[in-house]
Design a protein around this motif. Structure first.
Motif, short mmCIF file in Angstrom:
data_model
loop_
_atom_site.label_atom_id
_atom_site.label_comp_id
_atom_site.label_asym_id
_atom_site.label_seq_id
_atom_site.Cartn_x
_atom_site.Cartn_y
_atom_site.Cartn_z
N PRO A 158 5.23 -21.85 -35.01
CA PRO A 158 6.28 -22.59 -35.71
C PRO A 158 6.19 -24.08 -35.38
O PRO A 158 5.66 -24.47 -34.33
CB PRO A 158 7.56 -21.97 -35.16
CG PRO A 158 7.17 -21.41 -33.83
CD PRO A 158 5.75 -20.94 -33.99
N PRO A 159 6.68 -24.94 -36.26
CA PRO A 159 6.64 -26.37 -36.00
C PRO A 159 7.54 -26.74 -34.83
O PRO A 159 8.46 -26.00 -34.48
CB PRO A 159 7.16 -26.99 -37.30
CG PRO A 159 8.04 -25.93 -37.88
CD PRO A 159 7.39 -24.62 -37.51
N VAL A 160 7.24 -27.85 -34.20
CA VAL A 160 8.14 -28.42 -33.20
C VAL A 160 8.51 -29.82 -33.65
O VAL A 160 7.77 -30.47 -34.40
CB VAL A 160 7.49 -28.47 -31.80
CG1 VAL A 160 7.33 -27.07 -31.24
CG2 VAL A 160 6.16 -29.19 -31.82
N SER A 174 8.88 -34.28 -27.45
CA SER A 174 7.91 -33.98 -28.52
C SER A 174 7.75 -32.50 -28.78
O SER A 174 6.95 -32.11 -29.63
CB SER A 174 6.54 -34.58 -28.16
OG SER A 174 6.10 -34.13 -26.90
N ASN A 175 8.52 -31.65 -28.07
CA ASN A 175 8.31 -30.20 -28.20
C ASN A 175 9.63 -29.45 -28.32
O ASN A 175 9.88 -28.47 -27.61
CB ASN A 175 7.52 -29.67 -26.99
CG ASN A 175 6.11 -30.19 -26.96
OD1 ASN A 175 5.28 -29.83 -27.80
ND2 ASN A 175 5.83 -31.05 -26.00
N ASP A 187 16.72 -29.96 -36.55
CA ASP A 187 16.05 -29.34 -37.70
C ASP A 187 15.03 -30.27 -38.33
O ASP A 187 14.48 -29.98 -39.39
CB ASP A 187 17.09 -28.93 -38.75
CG ASP A 187 17.87 -27.69 -38.32
OD1 ASP A 187 17.23 -26.72 -37.89
OD2 ASP A 187 19.11 -27.73 -38.41
N SER A 188 14.78 -31.41 -37.67
CA SER A 188 13.80 -32.39 -38.15
C SER A 188 13.52 -33.35 -37.00
O SER A 188 14.17 -33.30 -35.96
CB SER A 188 14.34 -33.15 -39.37
OG SER A 188 15.48 -33.91 -39.01
N ASN A 189 12.54 -34.23 -37.19
CA ASN A 189 12.32 -35.28 -36.20
C ASN A 189 13.52 -36.22 -36.20
O ASN A 189 14.04 -36.59 -37.26
CB ASN A 189 11.05 -36.06 -36.53
CG ASN A 189 9.81 -35.21 -36.39
OD1 ASN A 189 9.74 -34.32 -35.54
ND2 ASN A 189 8.80 -35.47 -37.21
N MET A 190 13.96 -36.61 -35.01
CA MET A 190 15.17 -37.42 -34.88
C MET A 190 14.88 -38.65 -34.03
O MET A 190 14.12 -38.58 -33.06
CB MET A 190 16.30 -36.60 -34.26
CG MET A 190 16.62 -35.33 -35.02
SD MET A 190 17.92 -34.33 -34.23
CE MET A 190 19.36 -35.35 -34.57
N SER A 191 15.50 -39.76 -34.38
CA SER A 191 15.37 -41.00 -33.61
C SER A 191 16.76 -41.59 -33.40
O SER A 191 17.76 -41.09 -33.93
CB SER A 191 14.46 -42.00 -34.33
OG SER A 191 14.99 -42.32 -35.61
#
Length: 216
Positions: free
Chosen positions: A22-24, A74-75, A116-120
């Motif tokens: 699954p994606p991370v 990152s994971n 649920d997505s990349n966050m910044s």
């Protein structure tokens, strides 16, 4: 992308991602001091989850704080709900106390994040320690009180605050022991906080001697 695998004892597996896991996702931000907004230049952050069955704290990911205050996980698995906490590298540095995102020492007041997505821009404002180093200490043990069965409690953070200013902290060991060093005299608010438990607070007068029996 779709494939099947069969094996012994009726095992049947299906993939729709070509066999990849699954994606991370990544979560990033800046760790700053709450009082002036300047970046913290060292330390680390943890992405945490509480296991209510085992009463344990799970570290989902961790990252160092860079010299410009930035950190990046990152994971992080998808659909994870995490709490983020910033720590010093060492309790002797006396720079800031462990602080939850957005800016609190109480885990119940922390702002949990669902990933649920990349966050910044997940920025943390940490509580500064202001202390020149003195000769007194406060120490003791932290226990659970589940069903009146007192058991040592590991990973509780015990904070020492004098007139609204943090003077130090300690993290309880596997036997429940903590010790906050280098404290000046005064009337302290001593706070013990740990994920999954109610916080405890004492008002302690530290005068001309250290105290070794402040148990929670």
């Amino acid at each position: 992308l779709t494939g099947w695998v069969v094996g012994d004892s009726g095992l049947v597996l299906k993939t729709t991602t070509g066999g990849e896991g699954p994606p991370v996702y990544s979560v990033a931000g800046i760790v700053k001091y709450q009082d002036n907004g300047l970046p913290v230049t060292s330390g680390y952050v943890k992405a945490l989850k509480y296991d209510s069955l085992l009463f344990s704290i799970i570290t989902v990911d961790s990252a160092q704080i860079l010299s410009n205050g930035r950190y990046t996980f990152s994971n992080i698995p998808p659909s994870s709900t995490i709490d983020i906490m910033a720590y010093e590298n060492d309790e002797e540095e006396l720079s800031f106390v462990p602080t939850y995102y957005v800016s609190t020492i109480n885990w119940k007041n922390a702002s949990s994040i669902r990933v649920d997505s990349n966050m910044s821009s997940i920025d943390i404002s940490v509580k500064r320690i202001v202390n020149s180093g003195y000769s007194y200490h406060i120490a003791g043990y932290v226990y659970t009180n589940n069903a009146n069965d007192l058991t040592a409690l590991k990973d509780a953070v015990i904070y020492a605050r004098l007139a609204g200013v943090f003077k130090g902290y300690s993290v309880s060991l596997s036997n429940g022991y903590y010790r906050i060093d280098s404290l000046p005299a005064g009337v302290y608010e001593i706070i013990a906080d740990r994920m999954g438990y109610d916080a405890g607070t004492y008002i302690i007068s530290l005068t001309n001697t250290s105290l070794d029996n402040i148990n929670f």
